[in-house]
Scaffold this active site. Structure first.
Site, PDB file in Angstrom:
ATOM      1  N   LYS A   9       0.812  -1.211   0.000  1.00 55.26           N
ATOM      2  CA  LYS A   9       0.000   0.000   0.000  1.00 55.26           C
ATOM      3  C   LYS A   9       0.854   1.273   0.000  1.00 55.26           C
ATOM      4  O   LYS A   9       0.567   2.215  -0.746  1.00 55.26           O
ATOM      5  CB  LYS A   9      -0.910  -0.033   1.231  1.00 55.26           C
ATOM      6  CG  LYS A   9      -1.609   1.253   1.565  1.00 55.26           C
ATOM      7  CD  LYS A   9      -2.485   1.062   2.777  1.00 55.26           C
ATOM      8  CE  LYS A   9      -1.684   0.728   4.037  1.00 55.26           C
ATOM      9  NZ  LYS A   9      -1.029   1.905   4.629  1.00 55.26           N
ATOM     10  N   ARG A  84      -7.318   3.801  10.450  1.00 51.50           N
ATOM     11  CA  ARG A  84      -7.019   2.395  10.673  1.00 51.50           C
ATOM     12  C   ARG A  84      -8.183   1.636  11.293  1.00 51.50           C
ATOM     13  O   ARG A  84      -8.133   0.412  11.400  1.00 51.50           O
ATOM     14  CB  ARG A  84      -5.847   2.258  11.656  1.00 51.50           C
ATOM     15  CG  ARG A  84      -4.511   2.370  11.009  1.00 51.50           C
ATOM     16  CD  ARG A  84      -3.413   2.185  12.048  1.00 51.50           C
ATOM     17  NE  ARG A  84      -2.167   2.713  11.570  1.00 51.50           N
ATOM     18  CZ  ARG A  84      -1.332   2.032  10.782  1.00 51.50           C
ATOM     19  NH1 ARG A  84      -1.609   0.809  10.422  1.00 51.50           N
ATOM     20  NH2 ARG A  84      -0.220   2.582  10.351  1.00 51.50           N
ATOM     21  N   ARG A 123      11.458 -11.758   4.870  1.00 49.22           N
ATOM     22  CA  ARG A 123      12.408 -10.663   4.694  1.00 49.22           C
ATOM     23  C   ARG A 123      13.657 -10.824   5.560  1.00 49.22           C
ATOM     24  O   ARG A 123      13.566 -11.108   6.747  1.00 49.22           O
ATOM     25  CB  ARG A 123      11.719  -9.343   5.050  1.00 49.22           C
ATOM     26  CG  ARG A 123      12.407  -8.141   4.450  1.00 49.22           C
ATOM     27  CD  ARG A 123      11.421  -7.034   4.255  1.00 49.22           C
ATOM     28  NE  ARG A 123      11.120  -6.436   5.541  1.00 49.22           N
ATOM     29  CZ  ARG A 123      11.444  -5.182   5.857  1.00 49.22           C
ATOM     30  NH1 ARG A 123      12.036  -4.412   4.971  1.00 49.22           N
ATOM     31  NH2 ARG A 123      11.137  -4.703   7.025  1.00 49.22           N
ATOM     32  N   ARG A 156      14.648  -9.236  11.180  1.00 50.58           N
ATOM     33  CA  ARG A 156      14.179  -8.356  12.256  1.00 50.58           C
ATOM     34  C   ARG A 156      13.118  -9.092  13.065  1.00 50.58           C
ATOM     35  O   ARG A 156      12.332  -9.855  12.495  1.00 50.58           O
ATOM     36  CB  ARG A 156      13.554  -7.080  11.674  1.00 50.58           C
ATOM     37  CG  ARG A 156      14.538  -6.131  11.037  1.00 50.58           C
ATOM     38  CD  ARG A 156      13.882  -4.793  10.802  1.00 50.58           C
ATOM     39  NE  ARG A 156      12.446  -4.959  10.525  1.00 50.58           N
ATOM     40  CZ  ARG A 156      11.609  -3.974  10.318  1.00 50.58           C
ATOM     41  NH1 ARG A 156      12.029  -2.746  10.342  1.00 50.58           N
ATOM     42  NH2 ARG A 156      10.340  -4.198  10.074  1.00 50.58           N
ATOM     43  N   ARG A 167       0.935  -9.700  14.412  1.00 46.73           N
ATOM     44  CA  ARG A 167       0.645  -8.386  13.826  1.00 46.73           C
ATOM     45  C   ARG A 167      -0.589  -8.440  12.949  1.00 46.73           C
ATOM     46  O   ARG A 167      -1.452  -7.568  13.005  1.00 46.73           O
ATOM     47  CB  ARG A 167       1.811  -7.953  12.933  1.00 46.73           C
ATOM     48  CG  ARG A 167       2.807  -7.039  13.574  1.00 46.73           C
ATOM     49  CD  ARG A 167       4.014  -6.906  12.679  1.00 46.73           C
ATOM     50  NE  ARG A 167       3.868  -5.900  11.635  1.00 46.73           N
ATOM     51  CZ  ARG A 167       4.635  -5.860  10.543  1.00 46.73           C
ATOM     52  NH1 ARG A 167       5.551  -6.778  10.334  1.00 46.73           N
ATOM     53  NH2 ARG A 167       4.475  -4.903   9.664  1.00 46.73           N
TER      54      ARG A 167
END
Ligand SMILES: [Zn+2]
Length: 213
Positions: A9, A84, A123, A156, A167
């Site tokens: 996004k 949100r 990632r 991370r 999340r």
């Protein structure tokens, strides 16, 4: 722009803003800029951020509205990262209406949850320079080693599968409520966010129904 973490996004919002010649207003950056501005509103934001607290809706909306009053946003702006939640979307509508403004269109970049998990949890970054790799989409030539500087790759904490799952579990339900809210208002356009970046951009530009500059 509405979309889950990992949906692309932010990237699309930036591209669209530059194609349309209007500012890209990302809430995270806005809060940081407000804090640096040293204004009264900025100090209020700092107070919440310093405590590690969420910026309350009223304050967040005040920051967004202040940004939208700047001259470069006279022809509109792309909001990214806000609202949100459904209450934020409702409050934003009320606040905009006071100034004779409105959310003209909501663009939803849709990506299936399994694909979001795959994107977010693959990632890896290099220690030396933060070069970014993806376990499946962009693997390094040698496992665990940066192609560019030979430094070790690490993941991370945010990008670890268990954190990604948490999340998404926290962020997806309120996001779907925002999608529902704009759908009910008849202004939501959903675009398939799983294709290549350029294809997603084209679909969004068609949805905006303005000529590509
Ligand atoms: Zn590197």
């Amino acid at each position: 722009m509405v979309g889950a973490p990992g949906a692309g996004k932010g990237t699309q919002a930036q591209i669209l803003a530059s194609r349309l010649g209007i500012p890209h207003v990302a809430s995270g950056e806005l809060f940081r800029a407000a804090v640096q501005s040293g204004t009264e509103l900025g100090e209020t934001v700092r107070g919440f951020l310093d405590q590690g607290a969420l910026v309350p809706d009223k304050v967040a909306i005040a920051v967004v509205l202040e940004r939208l009053r700047e001259p470069d946003a006279a022809g509109g702006a792309i909001l990214d990262g806000f609202p949100r939640t459904r209450p934020q979307a409702q409050a934003l509508d009320v606040a905009l209406a006071r100034g004779g403004q409105r959310v003209a269109q909501a663009l939803y970049v849709g990506v299936r949850e399994a694909e979001l998990r795959r994107r977010l949890s693959g990632r890896w970054l290099c220690r030396a320079n933060g070069h970014s790799y993806h376990a499946i989409d962009r693997p390094p030539r040698r496992p665990g080693i940066c192609d560019l500087d030979g430094s070790p790759l690490y993941q991370r904490p945010d990008d670890r599968p268990e954190t990604v799952q948490a999340r998404l579990a926290a962020q997806l339900p309120p996001m779907y409520e925002v999608v529902d809210y704009y759908t009910e208002r008849g202004i939501l356009t959903a675009v398939d966010g799983e294709g290549p970046v350029a294809e997603v951009t084209d679909a969004l530009m068609r949805a905006v129904a303005l000529p590509i500059r």
